[in-house]
Design a protein around this motif. Sequence first.
Motif, PDB file in Angstrom:
ATOM      1  N   GLY A 119     -25.762  35.468  87.686  1.00  0.00           N
ATOM      2  CA  GLY A 119     -26.807  34.528  88.062  1.00  0.00           C
ATOM      3  C   GLY A 119     -27.407  33.768  86.911  1.00  0.00           C
ATOM      4  N   ILE A 120     -26.946  33.956  85.693  1.00  0.00           N
ATOM      5  CA  ILE A 120     -27.470  33.284  84.509  1.00  0.00           C
ATOM      6  C   ILE A 120     -26.422  32.287  84.006  1.00  0.00           C
ATOM      7  CG2 ILE A 120     -28.263  33.612  82.131  1.00  0.00           C
ATOM      8  CD1 ILE A 120     -29.093  36.456  82.924  1.00  0.00           C
ATOM      9  N   PRO A 121     -26.829  31.049  83.737  1.00  0.00           N
ATOM     10  CA  PRO A 121     -25.860  30.073  83.242  1.00  0.00           C
ATOM     11  C   PRO A 121     -25.262  30.480  81.898  1.00  0.00           C
ATOM     12  CG  PRO A 121     -27.853  28.983  84.000  1.00  0.00           C
ATOM     13  CD  PRO A 121     -28.161  30.445  83.953  1.00  0.00           C
ATOM     14  N   THR A 150     -22.915  36.243  71.299  1.00  0.00           N
ATOM     15  CA  THR A 150     -21.851  35.752  70.413  1.00  0.00           C
ATOM     16  C   THR A 150     -20.665  35.298  71.248  1.00  0.00           C
ATOM     17  OG1 THR A 150     -22.572  37.268  68.694  1.00  0.00           O
ATOM     18  CG2 THR A 150     -20.344  36.353  68.489  1.00  0.00           C
ATOM     19  N   GLN A 151     -20.071  34.182  70.859  1.00  0.00           N
ATOM     20  CA  GLN A 151     -18.998  33.609  71.663  1.00  0.00           C
ATOM     21  C   GLN A 151     -17.757  34.498  71.697  1.00  0.00           C
ATOM     22  OE1 GLN A 151     -16.939  30.023  70.510  1.00  0.00           O
ATOM     23  NE2 GLN A 151     -17.103  30.459  68.316  1.00  0.00           N
ATOM     24  N   GLN A 152     -17.108  34.498  72.852  1.00  0.00           N
ATOM     25  CA  GLN A 152     -15.755  35.042  72.991  1.00  0.00           C
ATOM     26  C   GLN A 152     -14.797  33.856  72.915  1.00  0.00           C
ATOM     27  OE1 GLN A 152     -15.429  37.732  76.501  1.00  0.00           O
ATOM     28  NE2 GLN A 152     -17.588  37.232  76.815  1.00  0.00           N
ATOM     29  N   THR A 153     -13.708  33.974  72.181  1.00  0.00           N
ATOM     30  CA  THR A 153     -12.761  32.857  72.054  1.00  0.00           C
ATOM     31  C   THR A 153     -11.434  33.209  72.702  1.00  0.00           C
ATOM     32  OG1 THR A 153     -12.030  33.638  69.884  1.00  0.00           O
ATOM     33  CG2 THR A 153     -13.821  32.016  69.928  1.00  0.00           C
ATOM     34  N   PHE A 154     -10.829  32.189  73.296  1.00  0.00           N
ATOM     35  CA  PHE A 154      -9.538  32.325  73.966  1.00  0.00           C
ATOM     36  C   PHE A 154      -8.642  31.163  73.520  1.00  0.00           C
ATOM     37  CE2 PHE A 154     -12.903  34.049  76.580  1.00  0.00           C
ATOM     38  CZ  PHE A 154     -12.434  35.318  76.908  1.00  0.00           C
ATOM     39  N   ALA A 155      -7.416  31.483  73.140  1.00  0.00           N
ATOM     40  CA  ALA A 155      -6.483  30.457  72.669  1.00  0.00           C
ATOM     41  C   ALA A 155      -6.023  29.576  73.822  1.00  0.00           C
ATOM     42  CB  ALA A 155      -5.275  31.106  71.998  1.00  0.00           C
ATOM     43  N   THR A 202      -4.019  21.617  65.786  1.00  0.00           N
ATOM     44  CA  THR A 202      -2.891  22.275  66.442  1.00  0.00           C
ATOM     45  C   THR A 202      -3.341  23.489  67.244  1.00  0.00           C
ATOM     46  OG1 THR A 202      -1.407  21.556  64.677  1.00  0.00           O
ATOM     47  CG2 THR A 202      -0.658  23.375  66.066  1.00  0.00           C
ATOM     48  N   ASN A 203      -4.290  24.261  66.708  1.00  0.00           N
ATOM     49  CA  ASN A 203      -4.723  25.495  67.364  1.00  0.00           C
ATOM     50  C   ASN A 203      -6.033  25.256  68.101  1.00  0.00           C
ATOM     51  OD1 ASN A 203      -2.532  26.980  66.260  1.00  0.00           O
ATOM     52  ND2 ASN A 203      -3.638  27.128  64.320  1.00  0.00           N
ATOM     53  N   GLY A 204      -5.960  25.109  69.422  1.00  0.00           N
ATOM     54  CA  GLY A 204      -7.154  24.908  70.219  1.00  0.00           C
ATOM     55  C   GLY A 204      -7.694  26.218  70.755  1.00  0.00           C
ATOM     56  N   THR A 205      -9.013  26.262  71.003  1.00  0.00           N
ATOM     57  CA  THR A 205      -9.636  27.458  71.567  1.00  0.00           C
ATOM     58  C   THR A 205     -10.663  27.059  72.610  1.00  0.00           C
ATOM     59  OG1 THR A 205     -11.393  27.529  69.897  1.00  0.00           O
ATOM     60  CG2 THR A 205      -9.369  28.776  69.428  1.00  0.00           C
ATOM     61  N   VAL A 206     -10.978  27.998  73.471  1.00  0.00           N
ATOM     62  CA  VAL A 206     -12.124  27.902  74.368  1.00  0.00           C
ATOM     63  C   VAL A 206     -13.098  29.000  73.966  1.00  0.00           C
ATOM     64  CG1 VAL A 206     -12.911  28.416  76.708  1.00  0.00           C
ATOM     65  CG2 VAL A 206     -11.084  26.769  76.344  1.00  0.00           C
ATOM     66  N   GLY A 207     -14.358  28.611  73.772  1.00  0.00           N
ATOM     67  CA  GLY A 207     -15.398  29.592  73.473  1.00  0.00           C
ATOM     68  C   GLY A 207     -16.301  29.788  74.686  1.00  0.00           C
ATOM     69  N   VAL A 208     -16.599  31.045  75.022  1.00  0.00           N
ATOM     70  CA  VAL A 208     -17.481  31.383  76.129  1.00  0.00           C
ATOM     71  C   VAL A 208     -18.729  32.067  75.557  1.00  0.00           C
ATOM     72  CG1 VAL A 208     -17.774  32.717  78.252  1.00  0.00           C
ATOM     73  CG2 VAL A 208     -15.585  31.570  77.764  1.00  0.00           C
ATOM     74  N   PHE A 209     -19.901  31.476  75.830  1.00  0.00           N
ATOM     75  CA  PHE A 209     -21.184  32.032  75.394  1.00  0.00           C
ATOM     76  C   PHE A 209     -21.923  32.518  76.632  1.00  0.00           C
ATOM     77  CE2 PHE A 209     -19.874  28.817  72.392  1.00  0.00           C
ATOM     78  CZ  PHE A 209     -20.248  29.291  71.143  1.00  0.00           C
ATOM     79  N   LEU A 210     -22.008  33.822  76.821  1.00  0.00           N
ATOM     80  CA  LEU A 210     -22.718  34.389  77.969  1.00  0.00           C
ATOM     81  C   LEU A 210     -24.225  34.265  77.743  1.00  0.00           C
ATOM     82  CD1 LEU A 210     -20.571  37.578  78.671  1.00  0.00           C
ATOM     83  CD2 LEU A 210     -20.413  35.324  79.766  1.00  0.00           C
ATOM     84  N   GLY A 211     -24.927  33.769  78.777  1.00  0.00           N
ATOM     85  CA  GLY A 211     -26.356  33.531  78.644  1.00  0.00           C
ATOM     86  C   GLY A 211     -27.190  34.796  78.788  1.00  0.00           C
ATOM     87  N   ASN A 212     -28.330  34.817  78.063  1.00  0.00           N
ATOM     88  CA  ASN A 212     -29.271  35.944  78.151  1.00  0.00           C
ATOM     89  C   ASN A 212     -30.388  35.670  79.157  1.00  0.00           C
ATOM     90  OD1 ASN A 212     -27.984  37.515  76.112  1.00  0.00           O
ATOM     91  ND2 ASN A 212     -28.938  36.208  74.534  1.00  0.00           N
ATOM     92  N   GLY A 213     -30.452  34.451  79.663  1.00  0.00           N
ATOM     93  CA  GLY A 213     -31.473  34.122  80.656  1.00  0.00           C
ATOM     94  C   GLY A 213     -32.744  33.570  80.076  1.00  0.00           C
TER      95      GLY A 213
END
Length: 421
Positions: free
Chosen positions: A48-50, A78-83, A61-72
């Motif tokens: 329920g938190i953005p 801290t971001q999680q990264t995915f290739a 050449t090396n792209g990533t997606v970073g996910v920052f889980l919100g604390n509300g």
Amino acid sequence: MDLVVANQGGNDLSILLGNGNGTFQPQRTIATGVSPNSVAVADVNGDGIPDLVLASGYGHTNGTVGVFLGNGNGTFQTQQTFAVGPDPSSVYVADVSGDGRPDIIVANHNSVGVGVLLGNSAGSFTGQTYAILPVADTINGTSGNDTITLQRNPDGTDIDWTLGSSAGQLPANDPAGLTVNGNGGNDTINLDYTNGNPVPNALHLNGTFTINNFQGTNPLAGTTLDIGKSTVFISYSSSDPIAAIQGYLKSGYNSGGWNGTPTATTGVITSLSAQTNPNHNTAIGYADSADGQGVNATPNTIELKYTLYGDANLDAQVNSADLQILVFSLNRPGAWDQGDFNYDGQVNSADLQALLFTLNTSLGSQAATMAVAATPAAAPPTATNSARSGSSTNLMPAIQKTGSSNPIVQRPAKAASRKRR
């Protein structure tokens, strides 16, 4: 409402919390990966938190997606990264798998692909790259040595190809097939069998090529390999496919018409250039590096070459060296580089007649041969169809046995004085 901005040049995110009256608090920044280019806001872990989802690596050449889980409270973990693929330019969040969980979609700017990260319940992701390819049935190579990869796509309906950063696809059963124009060097075609047979319905080659990784005992079943005026090396490792290649050549040759058609159980190797040659004096010569003849010096390959009938050593000319090769194997089983020019597995008088038809000519000077055959035959000339074309049956030389095992070949004086029409 708050604002989130990806700062491409600063390698960070700006967060401006809203005051509720159209004004915002001073920005706070969060360090990210290199060159962030796009950010999306979504609840990816279902609490329920953005949360924030960021595409980084634009222009890299090396792209990533970073996910920052919100604390509300406007702060984030801290971001999680995915290739993901190279050069990600845009990110979007949606449930694309229909399991009720958000997934991440990334557009990769220069790689002609889309990365899809399927969401798990804890807000982590597993990745898969999808290619969004234009329909393109022609590949134009560069002036250097190119590497081309062919792969059937996962649904089995199309053949995908890549050449460097270029890519395309065509229907696997497209009757026109795929045309590859090499513009220099020796271009490599790699076959990727991950999703099944990657060879299209027809493959037309123009240039010099090496084809790697043919698989199975009948790799060209249902397929036409048209080499035009090319030189093509079929590479193999442990199992030599020469028997299959000889069968494909014989089917494509089709008694000299070079118009054979494939079936569900066999393919054809043919040459449109040989088929449409008004002189009917060109064919596809071949030499297996493993046959001991020394014609093809490239290990573990079968060389296919558009050339003249009679060119046993594949040097694009027919001369006494080719005649010597033929007479050494005369009246024995043999392959092209032993003098079998009609693909019947035997070296005999028919092959000798084919060689004499092109003797002392080269592939680059076929005009002289045109004058010999006023009415070209559909197949290499035999004693019968040579007479029909106005040339003498005495083209067959006298072969006299001496005390040795090597015959002496003599061209009769009458052949030397024969007039050209």
